[in-house]
Design a protein around this motif. Structure first.
Motif, PDB file in Angstrom:
ATOM      1  N   MET A  37       0.826  -1.211   0.000  1.00  0.00           N
ATOM      2  CA  MET A  37       0.000   0.000   0.000  1.00  0.00           C
ATOM      3  C   MET A  37       0.860   1.261   0.000  1.00  0.00           C
ATOM      4  SD  MET A  37      -3.060   1.138  -0.210  1.00  0.00           S
ATOM      5  CE  MET A  37      -4.094  -0.300   0.183  1.00  0.00           C
ATOM      6  N   ILE A  38       1.959   1.245   0.733  1.00  0.00           N
ATOM      7  CA  ILE A  38       2.862   2.402   0.737  1.00  0.00           C
ATOM      8  C   ILE A  38       3.370   2.676  -0.671  1.00  0.00           C
ATOM      9  CG2 ILE A  38       5.158   3.194   1.450  1.00  0.00           C
ATOM     10  CD1 ILE A  38       4.627   1.844   4.168  1.00  0.00           C
ATOM     11  N   SER A  39       3.785   1.631  -1.355  1.00  0.00           N
ATOM     12  CA  SER A  39       4.284   1.780  -2.718  1.00  0.00           C
ATOM     13  C   SER A  39       3.204   2.306  -3.650  1.00  0.00           C
ATOM     14  CB  SER A  39       4.810   0.428  -3.214  1.00  0.00           C
ATOM     15  OG  SER A  39       5.362   0.551  -4.503  1.00  0.00           O
ATOM     16  N   THR A  89       5.018   7.569 -20.486  1.00  0.00           N
ATOM     17  CA  THR A  89       5.969   8.360 -19.697  1.00  0.00           C
ATOM     18  C   THR A  89       5.616   8.358 -18.223  1.00  0.00           C
ATOM     19  OG1 THR A  89       6.441   9.804 -21.587  1.00  0.00           O
ATOM     20  CG2 THR A  89       6.953  10.662 -19.392  1.00  0.00           C
ATOM     21  N   GLN A  90       4.343   8.576 -17.906  1.00  0.00           N
ATOM     22  CA  GLN A  90       3.912   8.612 -16.518  1.00  0.00           C
ATOM     23  C   GLN A  90       4.101   7.252 -15.846  1.00  0.00           C
ATOM     24  OE1 GLN A  90       2.649  11.097 -14.480  1.00  0.00           O
ATOM     25  NE2 GLN A  90       3.190  12.595 -16.052  1.00  0.00           N
ATOM     26  N   LEU A  91       3.795   6.184 -16.561  1.00  0.00           N
ATOM     27  CA  LEU A  91       3.943   4.842 -16.003  1.00  0.00           C
ATOM     28  C   LEU A  91       5.407   4.544 -15.703  1.00  0.00           C
ATOM     29  CD1 LEU A  91       2.451   2.170 -15.316  1.00  0.00           C
ATOM     30  CD2 LEU A  91       2.984   1.431 -17.648  1.00  0.00           C
ATOM     31  N   ARG A  92       6.268   4.838 -16.660  1.00  0.00           N
ATOM     32  CA  ARG A  92       7.702   4.593 -16.459  1.00  0.00           C
ATOM     33  C   ARG A  92       8.236   5.396 -15.276  1.00  0.00           C
ATOM     34  NH1 ARG A  92      10.483   7.339 -20.855  1.00  0.00           N
ATOM     35  NH2 ARG A  92      10.368   9.080 -19.376  1.00  0.00           N
ATOM     36  N   ASN A  93       7.903   6.661 -15.229  1.00  0.00           N
ATOM     37  CA  ASN A  93       8.442   7.505 -14.159  1.00  0.00           C
ATOM     38  C   ASN A  93       7.896   7.121 -12.790  1.00  0.00           C
ATOM     39  OD1 ASN A  93       9.816   8.869 -16.132  1.00  0.00           O
ATOM     40  ND2 ASN A  93       8.499  10.674 -16.124  1.00  0.00           N
ATOM     41  N   ARG A  94       6.608   6.841 -12.723  1.00  0.00           N
ATOM     42  CA  ARG A  94       5.998   6.550 -11.433  1.00  0.00           C
ATOM     43  C   ARG A  94       6.398   5.176 -10.904  1.00  0.00           C
ATOM     44  NH1 ARG A  94       1.771  10.082  -9.956  1.00  0.00           N
ATOM     45  NH2 ARG A  94       1.503  11.741 -11.490  1.00  0.00           N
ATOM     46  N   VAL A  95       6.465   4.169 -11.770  1.00  0.00           N
ATOM     47  CA  VAL A  95       6.925   2.859 -11.312  1.00  0.00           C
ATOM     48  C   VAL A  95       8.415   2.920 -10.985  1.00  0.00           C
ATOM     49  CG1 VAL A  95       7.254   0.432 -11.943  1.00  0.00           C
ATOM     50  CG2 VAL A  95       5.131   1.598 -12.549  1.00  0.00           C
ATOM     51  N   GLY A  96       9.184   3.610 -11.827  1.00  0.00           N
ATOM     52  CA  GLY A  96      10.626   3.699 -11.606  1.00  0.00           C
ATOM     53  C   GLY A  96      10.999   4.440 -10.338  1.00  0.00           C
ATOM     54  N   GLN A  97      10.264   5.506 -10.019  1.00  0.00           N
ATOM     55  CA  GLN A  97      10.616   6.322  -8.868  1.00  0.00           C
ATOM     56  C   GLN A  97       9.904   5.911  -7.579  1.00  0.00           C
ATOM     57  OE1 GLN A  97      13.070   8.777  -8.937  1.00  0.00           O
ATOM     58  NE2 GLN A  97      13.390   7.774 -10.906  1.00  0.00           N
ATOM     59  N   VAL A  99       7.962   2.575  -7.149  1.00  0.00           N
ATOM     60  CA  VAL A  99       7.805   1.142  -6.912  1.00  0.00           C
ATOM     61  C   VAL A  99       9.164   0.455  -6.873  1.00  0.00           C
ATOM     62  CG1 VAL A  99       6.640  -0.977  -7.631  1.00  0.00           C
ATOM     63  CG2 VAL A  99       5.567   1.241  -8.074  1.00  0.00           C
ATOM     64  N   LEU A 100       9.981   0.726  -7.871  1.00  0.00           N
ATOM     65  CA  LEU A 100      11.349   0.206  -7.876  1.00  0.00           C
ATOM     66  C   LEU A 100      12.092   0.577  -6.593  1.00  0.00           C
ATOM     67  CD1 LEU A 100      13.947  -0.933  -9.285  1.00  0.00           C
ATOM     68  CD2 LEU A 100      14.176   1.304 -10.378  1.00  0.00           C
ATOM     69  N   THR A 101      11.824   1.761  -6.083  1.00  0.00           N
ATOM     70  CA  THR A 101      12.540   2.255  -4.902  1.00  0.00           C
ATOM     71  C   THR A 101      11.980   1.720  -3.587  1.00  0.00           C
ATOM     72  OG1 THR A 101      11.097   4.202  -4.813  1.00  0.00           O
ATOM     73  CG2 THR A 101      13.148   4.414  -6.068  1.00  0.00           C
ATOM     74  N   SER A 102      10.784   1.147  -3.621  1.00  0.00           N
ATOM     75  CA  SER A 102      10.108   0.737  -2.395  1.00  0.00           C
ATOM     76  C   SER A 102      10.573  -0.638  -1.926  1.00  0.00           C
ATOM     77  CB  SER A 102       8.590   0.715  -2.640  1.00  0.00           C
ATOM     78  OG  SER A 102       7.896   0.393  -1.462  1.00  0.00           O
ATOM     79  N   PRO A 103      10.937  -0.802  -0.651  1.00  0.00           N
ATOM     80  CA  PRO A 103      11.499  -2.060  -0.149  1.00  0.00           C
ATOM     81  C   PRO A 103      10.638  -3.282  -0.450  1.00  0.00           C
ATOM     82  CG  PRO A 103      11.744  -0.350   1.494  1.00  0.00           C
ATOM     83  CD  PRO A 103      10.889   0.225   0.412  1.00  0.00           C
ATOM     84  N   GLY A 113      -4.516  -6.630 -23.286  1.00  0.00           N
ATOM     85  CA  GLY A 113      -4.998  -5.867 -24.420  1.00  0.00           C
ATOM     86  C   GLY A 113      -4.072  -6.013 -25.600  1.00  0.00           C
ATOM     87  N   GLU A 114      -4.610  -5.704 -26.779  1.00  0.00           N
ATOM     88  CA  GLU A 114      -3.781  -5.779 -27.984  1.00  0.00           C
ATOM     89  C   GLU A 114      -2.669  -4.742 -27.929  1.00  0.00           C
ATOM     90  OE1 GLU A 114      -6.168  -5.478 -31.453  1.00  0.00           O
ATOM     91  OE2 GLU A 114      -7.428  -7.211 -30.973  1.00  0.00           O
ATOM     92  N   LYS A 115      -2.944  -3.596 -27.360  1.00  0.00           N
ATOM     93  CA  LYS A 115      -1.951  -2.547 -27.194  1.00  0.00           C
ATOM     94  C   LYS A 115      -1.292  -2.709 -25.830  1.00  0.00           C
ATOM     95  CE  LYS A 115      -3.053  -0.484 -31.084  1.00  0.00           C
ATOM     96  NZ  LYS A 115      -2.119  -0.401 -32.243  1.00  0.00           N
ATOM     97  N   THR A 116       0.006  -2.435 -25.764  1.00  0.00           N
ATOM     98  CA  THR A 116       0.724  -2.591 -24.501  1.00  0.00           C
ATOM     99  C   THR A 116       1.582  -1.370 -24.194  1.00  0.00           C
ATOM    100  OG1 THR A 116       2.585  -3.702 -25.607  1.00  0.00           O
ATOM    101  CG2 THR A 116       0.831  -5.102 -24.704  1.00  0.00           C
ATOM    102  N   LEU A 117       1.983  -1.285 -22.936  1.00  0.00           N
ATOM    103  CA  LEU A 117       2.902  -0.259 -22.459  1.00  0.00           C
ATOM    104  C   LEU A 117       4.105  -0.965 -21.843  1.00  0.00           C
ATOM    105  CD1 LEU A 117       0.254   1.918 -20.640  1.00  0.00           C
ATOM    106  CD2 LEU A 117       1.460   2.615 -22.720  1.00  0.00           C
ATOM    107  N   LYS A 118       5.258  -0.341 -21.918  1.00  0.00           N
ATOM    108  CA  LYS A 118       6.465  -0.921 -21.347  1.00  0.00           C
ATOM    109  C   LYS A 118       6.479  -0.764 -19.829  1.00  0.00           C
ATOM    110  CE  LYS A 118       9.350   0.040 -25.404  1.00  0.00           C
ATOM    111  NZ  LYS A 118      10.540   0.782 -25.882  1.00  0.00           N
ATOM    112  N   LEU A 119       6.815  -1.840 -19.134  1.00  0.00           N
ATOM    113  CA  LEU A 119       7.083  -1.794 -17.699  1.00  0.00           C
ATOM    114  C   LEU A 119       8.563  -2.109 -17.502  1.00  0.00           C
ATOM    115  CD1 LEU A 119       4.087  -3.515 -15.823  1.00  0.00           C
ATOM    116  CD2 LEU A 119       4.916  -1.187 -15.536  1.00  0.00           C
TER     117      LEU A 119
END
Length: 302
Positions: A37-39, A89-97, A99-103, A113-119
């Protein structure tokens, strides 16, 4: 004058005007429900409105261990923007800053979906060449070494272009306490509905806006027609007894999801009846000029 009433509360025969958005869902897991939840809360911080935040996001629900890819406690997050490029852009920045940083965190696709976004496909470069990938059940995952162990992140997540933003309810009442209590009930009821979020603080907006301003360069300004302090002006939409107005904005992966959430919200607001001090439930629109999705309150209440 409104003709429809629910428990003595006037349901104004108008519609909430909403607009197309693109959206996605990710599932964040962690060693404990608290850390998941914190993440998630950190990732969805400063994501109330695309007017200034770049994205609208929020927590959809908690996800039990039996439903997550790694069998750990999880949280489902929805994120919306006006186009796919901005969402990436928002997904990359928000997960990177956040979620990646969260213990102990990990991040997985929450939407197909047929269309995808990079994680992980974009975040893997943080591994500086030490990252490795593995395909399990046709899904690719990245393992990125970090000081706390490793960050596991799915390669991609789905994108929908059927998302809708700006569904809304306006709650009018005789006291601020009454309107806040009713609005809080509505947000809790909507939180039980799938595929939607209420992105503002606690799900509630006190500073509803209108499009445009008398000041150059200001794209939005206070919705003065619904400001109790200005109800003496000729263009006010408020009855004399109104002392407070709060708004709930709803974003959803589909129009149907918003319709159902608004239905649940209206009935939660009306639960206390007119005796609580709520006088009207209405919605914000711009005569149909803002967006193609029109959620008519009369139809929703039924």
């Amino acid at each position: 004058m409104p003709e429809l009433k629910v428990k003595g509360i006037n349901i104004v025969e108008t519609f909430a005007e909403a607009f197309p958005m693109v959206g996605t869902r990710v599932i964040i897991t962690a060693p404990t429900a608290e850390w998941a939840m914190i993440s998630a809360r950190t990732m969805t911080g400063f994501a109330t409105s695309v007017i200034a935040c770049g994205a609208e996001g929020g927590i959809e629900r908690t996800v039990p261990r039996k439903e997550t890819p790694d069998g750990r406690p999880g949280v489902s997050v929805l994120l919306f923007t006006m186009d796919a490029g901005k969402l990436q852009t928002q997904l990359r920045n928000r997960v990177g800053q956040c979620v990646l940083t969260s213990p102990g965190s990990a991040c997985f696709a929450g939407l197909e979906g047929e269309k995808t976004l990079k994680l992980g496909a974009s975040l893997r470069f943080f591994g500086d060449g030490w990252q490795v990938s593995k395909v399990v059940g046709g899904r690719r995952f990245w393992r990125i070494p970090v000081m706390g162990g490793e960050f596991v992140c799915e390669d991609k997540t789905g994108l929908t272009k059927k998302a809708v933003g700006g569904g809304n309810l306006l709650i009018l009442g005789k006291t601020h306490d009454a309107v806040l209590a009713a609005s809080t009930r509505a947000v809790k009821a909507m939180a039980e509905m799938p595929d939607v979020i209420t992105p503002f603080p606690g799900g509630i907006v006190r500073s509803g806006s209108k499009v445009g301003s008398q000041y150059k360069g200001q794209i939005a300004s206070t919705n003065h027609a619904y400001s109790p302090g200005l109800k003496h002006h000729a263009d006010s939409e408020l009855p004399p007894t109104t002392e407070a107005v709060l708004e709930i904005v709803i974003d959803g992966l589909t129009a149907d999801a918003i319709h159902k959430a608004m239905h649940a919200g209206i009935h939660a607001i009306a639960k206390g009846g007119a005796r609580e001090g709520i006088t009207h439930i209405t919605a914000g629109n711009y005569g149909g000029n803002l967006g193609p999705h029109h959620f008519h309150l009369k139809e929703i209440v039924g």
